[in-house]
Design a protein around this motif. Structure first.
Motif, PDB file in Angstrom:
ATOM      1  N   GLY A 112       0.790  -1.223   0.000  1.00 19.20           N
ATOM      2  CA  GLY A 112       0.000   0.000   0.000  1.00 19.20           C
ATOM      3  C   GLY A 112       0.820   1.269   0.000  1.00 19.20           C
ATOM      4  O   GLY A 112       0.255   2.374  -0.051  1.00 19.20           O
ATOM      5  N   LEU A 113       2.149   1.161   0.067  1.00 19.58           N
ATOM      6  CA  LEU A 113       3.035   2.325   0.042  1.00 19.58           C
ATOM      7  C   LEU A 113       3.728   2.421  -1.310  1.00 19.58           C
ATOM      8  O   LEU A 113       3.902   1.422  -2.010  1.00 19.58           O
ATOM      9  N   GLU A 114       4.145   3.636  -1.679  1.00 21.93           N
ATOM     10  CA  GLU A 114       4.839   3.856  -2.936  1.00 21.93           C
ATOM     11  C   GLU A 114       6.328   4.065  -2.690  1.00 21.93           C
ATOM     12  O   GLU A 114       6.716   4.732  -1.724  1.00 21.93           O
ATOM     13  N   PRO A 115       7.195   3.505  -3.554  1.00 18.62           N
ATOM     14  CA  PRO A 115       8.632   3.750  -3.404  1.00 18.62           C
ATOM     15  C   PRO A 115       8.963   5.218  -3.618  1.00 18.62           C
ATOM     16  O   PRO A 115       8.372   5.889  -4.467  1.00 18.62           O
ATOM     17  N   ASN A 116       9.874   5.712  -2.835  1.00 15.56           N
ATOM     18  CA  ASN A 116      10.315   7.095  -2.949  1.00 15.56           C
ATOM     19  C   ASN A 116      11.150   7.281  -4.207  1.00 15.56           C
ATOM     20  O   ASN A 116      12.017   6.462  -4.519  1.00 15.56           O
ATOM     21  N   ALA A 117      10.919   8.360  -4.939  1.00 12.82           N
ATOM     22  CA  ALA A 117      11.666   8.618  -6.173  1.00 12.82           C
ATOM     23  C   ALA A 117      13.147   8.840  -5.913  1.00 12.82           C
ATOM     24  O   ALA A 117      13.961   8.708  -6.831  1.00 12.82           O
ATOM     25  N   ASN A 118      13.510   9.176  -4.682  1.00 13.77           N
ATOM     26  CA  ASN A 118      14.911   9.456  -4.351  1.00 13.77           C
ATOM     27  C   ASN A 118      15.629   8.258  -3.750  1.00 13.77           C
ATOM     28  O   ASN A 118      16.715   8.414  -3.184  1.00 13.77           O
ATOM     29  N   ASN A 119      15.057   7.074  -3.863  1.00 12.75           N
ATOM     30  CA  ASN A 119      15.720   5.892  -3.334  1.00 12.75           C
ATOM     31  C   ASN A 119      17.095   5.703  -3.966  1.00 12.75           C
ATOM     32  O   ASN A 119      17.286   5.951  -5.162  1.00 12.75           O
ATOM     33  N   VAL A 120      18.040   5.236  -3.146  1.00 14.65           N
ATOM     34  CA  VAL A 120      19.422   5.060  -3.600  1.00 14.65           C
ATOM     35  C   VAL A 120      19.947   3.720  -3.100  1.00 14.65           C
ATOM     36  O   VAL A 120      19.787   3.388  -1.928  1.00 14.65           O
ATOM     37  N   PHE A 121      20.553   2.952  -3.980  1.00 12.87           N
ATOM     38  CA  PHE A 121      21.323   1.774  -3.586  1.00 12.87           C
ATOM     39  C   PHE A 121      22.574   1.785  -4.440  1.00 12.87           C
ATOM     40  O   PHE A 121      22.531   1.499  -5.634  1.00 12.87           O
ATOM     41  N   GLN A 122      23.681   2.167  -3.829  1.00 13.18           N
ATOM     42  CA  GLN A 122      24.911   2.363  -4.579  1.00 13.18           C
ATOM     43  C   GLN A 122      26.087   1.792  -3.784  1.00 13.18           C
ATOM     44  O   GLN A 122      26.248   2.088  -2.605  1.00 13.18           O
ATOM     45  N   ASP A 123      26.890   0.992  -4.475  1.00 13.91           N
ATOM     46  CA  ASP A 123      28.047   0.369  -3.839  1.00 13.91           C
ATOM     47  C   ASP A 123      27.590  -0.384  -2.587  1.00 13.91           C
ATOM     48  O   ASP A 123      26.751  -1.253  -2.673  1.00 13.91           O
ATOM     49  N   ASP A 124      28.092  -0.013  -1.432  1.00 17.91           N
ATOM     50  CA  ASP A 124      27.773  -0.736  -0.205  1.00 17.91           C
ATOM     51  C   ASP A 124      26.822   0.023   0.701  1.00 17.91           C
ATOM     52  O   ASP A 124      26.707  -0.279   1.893  1.00 17.91           O
ATOM     53  N   GLN A 125      26.112   1.023   0.159  1.00 20.50           N
ATOM     54  CA  GLN A 125      25.195   1.814   0.965  1.00 20.50           C
ATOM     55  C   GLN A 125      23.823   1.869   0.309  1.00 20.50           C
ATOM     56  O   GLN A 125      23.705   1.905  -0.916  1.00 20.50           O
ATOM     57  N   ALA A 126      22.798   1.894   1.134  1.00 22.50           N
ATOM     58  CA  ALA A 126      21.435   1.954   0.630  1.00 22.50           C
ATOM     59  C   ALA A 126      20.594   2.884   1.484  1.00 22.50           C
ATOM     60  O   ALA A 126      20.754   2.958   2.705  1.00 22.50           O
ATOM     61  N   SER A 127      19.702   3.612   0.825  1.00 19.70           N
ATOM     62  CA  SER A 127      18.673   4.407   1.484  1.00 19.70           C
ATOM     63  C   SER A 127      17.394   4.207   0.682  1.00 19.70           C
ATOM     64  O   SER A 127      17.235   4.760  -0.407  1.00 19.70           O
ATOM     65  N   CYS A 128      16.492   3.380   1.194  1.00 20.76           N
ATOM     66  CA  CYS A 128      15.289   2.970   0.467  1.00 20.76           C
ATOM     67  C   CYS A 128      14.069   3.298   1.311  1.00 20.76           C
ATOM     68  O   CYS A 128      14.035   2.968   2.496  1.00 20.76           O
ATOM     69  N   ALA A 129      13.071   3.934   0.700  1.00 24.17           N
ATOM     70  CA  ALA A 129      11.895   4.353   1.454  1.00 24.17           C
ATOM     71  C   ALA A 129      10.626   4.114   0.657  1.00 24.17           C
ATOM     72  O   ALA A 129      10.628   4.156  -0.578  1.00 24.17           O
ATOM     73  N   TRP A 130       9.549   3.870   1.395  1.00 24.44           N
ATOM     74  CA  TRP A 130       8.217   3.706   0.824  1.00 24.44           C
ATOM     75  C   TRP A 130       7.272   4.587   1.620  1.00 24.44           C
ATOM     76  O   TRP A 130       7.314   4.615   2.840  1.00 24.44           O
ATOM     77  N   LEU A 131       6.391   5.335   0.897  1.00 19.39           N
ATOM     78  CA  LEU A 131       5.549   6.341   1.527  1.00 19.39           C
ATOM     79  C   LEU A 131       4.082   6.161   1.153  1.00 19.39           C
ATOM     80  O   LEU A 131       3.763   5.560   0.114  1.00 19.39           O
ATOM     81  N   THR A 132       3.206   6.744   1.967  1.00 19.42           N
ATOM     82  CA  THR A 132       1.803   6.842   1.609  1.00 19.42           C
ATOM     83  C   THR A 132       1.676   7.505   0.241  1.00 19.42           C
ATOM     84  O   THR A 132       2.310   8.526  -0.006  1.00 19.42           O
ATOM     85  N   PRO A 133       0.874   6.948  -0.671  1.00 18.26           N
ATOM     86  CA  PRO A 133       0.725   7.576  -1.991  1.00 18.26           C
ATOM     87  C   PRO A 133       0.251   9.022  -1.888  1.00 18.26           C
ATOM     88  O   PRO A 133      -0.588   9.367  -1.045  1.00 18.26           O
ATOM     89  N   GLY A 134       0.833   9.876  -2.723  1.00 17.69           N
ATOM     90  CA  GLY A 134       0.415  11.268  -2.786  1.00 17.69           C
ATOM     91  C   GLY A 134       1.031  12.177  -1.745  1.00 17.69           C
ATOM     92  O   GLY A 134       0.663  13.350  -1.638  1.00 17.69           O
ATOM     93  N   VAL A 135       2.011  11.682  -1.000  1.00 16.28           N
ATOM     94  CA  VAL A 135       2.612  12.492   0.054  1.00 16.28           C
ATOM     95  C   VAL A 135       3.609  13.482  -0.534  1.00 16.28           C
ATOM     96  O   VAL A 135       4.400  13.165  -1.426  1.00 16.28           O
ATOM     97  N   ASP A 136       3.557  14.718  -0.038  1.00 13.80           N
ATOM     98  CA  ASP A 136       4.590  15.702  -0.330  1.00 13.80           C
ATOM     99  C   ASP A 136       4.748  16.571   0.914  1.00 13.80           C
ATOM    100  O   ASP A 136       4.164  16.298   1.958  1.00 13.80           O
ATOM    101  N   ALA A 137       5.539  17.644   0.794  1.00 12.97           N
ATOM    102  CA  ALA A 137       5.833  18.472   1.966  1.00 12.97           C
ATOM    103  C   ALA A 137       4.574  19.120   2.543  1.00 12.97           C
ATOM    104  O   ALA A 137       4.536  19.464   3.723  1.00 12.97           O
ATOM    105  N   SER A 138       3.522  19.256   1.731  1.00 12.13           N
ATOM    106  CA  SER A 138       2.319  19.941   2.195  1.00 12.13           C
ATOM    107  C   SER A 138       1.455  19.071   3.109  1.00 12.13           C
ATOM    108  O   SER A 138       0.645  19.584   3.872  1.00 12.13           O
TER     109      SER A 138
END
Length: 206
Positions: free
Chosen positions: A79-105
């Motif tokens: 039910g969550l959407e992957p974040n467009a800024n997800n990163v998996f590079q070399d030996d480091q990862a930052s992966c996130a999933w959010l409620t659909p339609g979420v932004d700073a507002s």
């Protein structure tokens, strides 16, 4: 499987409003720039993470992308959407999933799952130092879990409520690196309990 909790302190867990802000900005401690695609929304692997699948070696070499992380988390990210800024590079990862339609507002209404991982071979002395630093931090519980101690690791958990947002996080330090799973949501309860973030973090290991 045996799990006990000792009140102590934690670590590099990211909590509350800060965690959601980092999810939206893609500014967590994962690799800088580049990276893979946004990652998958997970699989139909079950209603919770695959916390019983690890081999006991304490590595997470099977993970090569945020898609892999999402599949390992299974129903945790349903039910969550992957974040467009997800990163998996070399030996480091930052992966996130959010409620659909979420932004700073509308961040205050969001739920999210954040996974930060870093592969790093640690000597015994380095392990002891990292664990000691974690135990000396403030506001965390040290988790004694037989699954994790079997590969020489140590887990820590934390639940924090800030500005109407609650975060539940588990950090696992292993001889082969660090995994942090954080669940954030509006209100007084995070989407996952610390037991569930513990299972989700454990399930990311091979």
């Amino acid at each position: 499987m045996t799990t006990t909790t000792r009140r102590a302190a934690v670590t590099a867990t990211t909590t509350g409003v800060l965690a959601l802000g980092l999810l939206l900005a893609g500014c967590t401690s994962g690799g800088a720039g580049g990276g893979d695609d946004a990652g998958s929304g997970g699989s139909s692997a079950g209603s919770s993470g695959s916390g019983s699948t690890a081999s006991g070696e304490g590595t997470f070499d099977d993970l090569a992308s945020c898609d892999d992380v999402g599949s390992a988390l299974g129903g945790v990210v349903d039910g969550l959407e992957p974040n467009a800024n997800n990163v998996f590079q070399d030996d480091q990862a930052s992966c996130a999933w959010l409620t659909p339609g979420v932004d700073a507002s509308n961040i205050a209404d969001a739920s999210g799952i954040l996974v930060v991982a870093q592969r790093n071979e640690l000597s015994d002395s380095e392990m002891r130092s990292q664990i000691a630093d974690a135990e000396a931090a403030e506001g965390v519980e040290t988790i004694d879990d037989s699954r994790i101690s079997a590969f020489g690791g140590q887990a820590f958990s934390q639940t924090v409520t800030q500005q109407g947002i609650t975060a539940s996080a588990t950090t696992i330090i292993s001889p082969h690196g660090l995994v942090v799973v954080t669940a954030t949501g509006a209100g007084d309860a995070a989407p996952l309990s610390t037991d569930e973030t513990l299972d989700a973090a454990y399930g990311l290991f091979d």
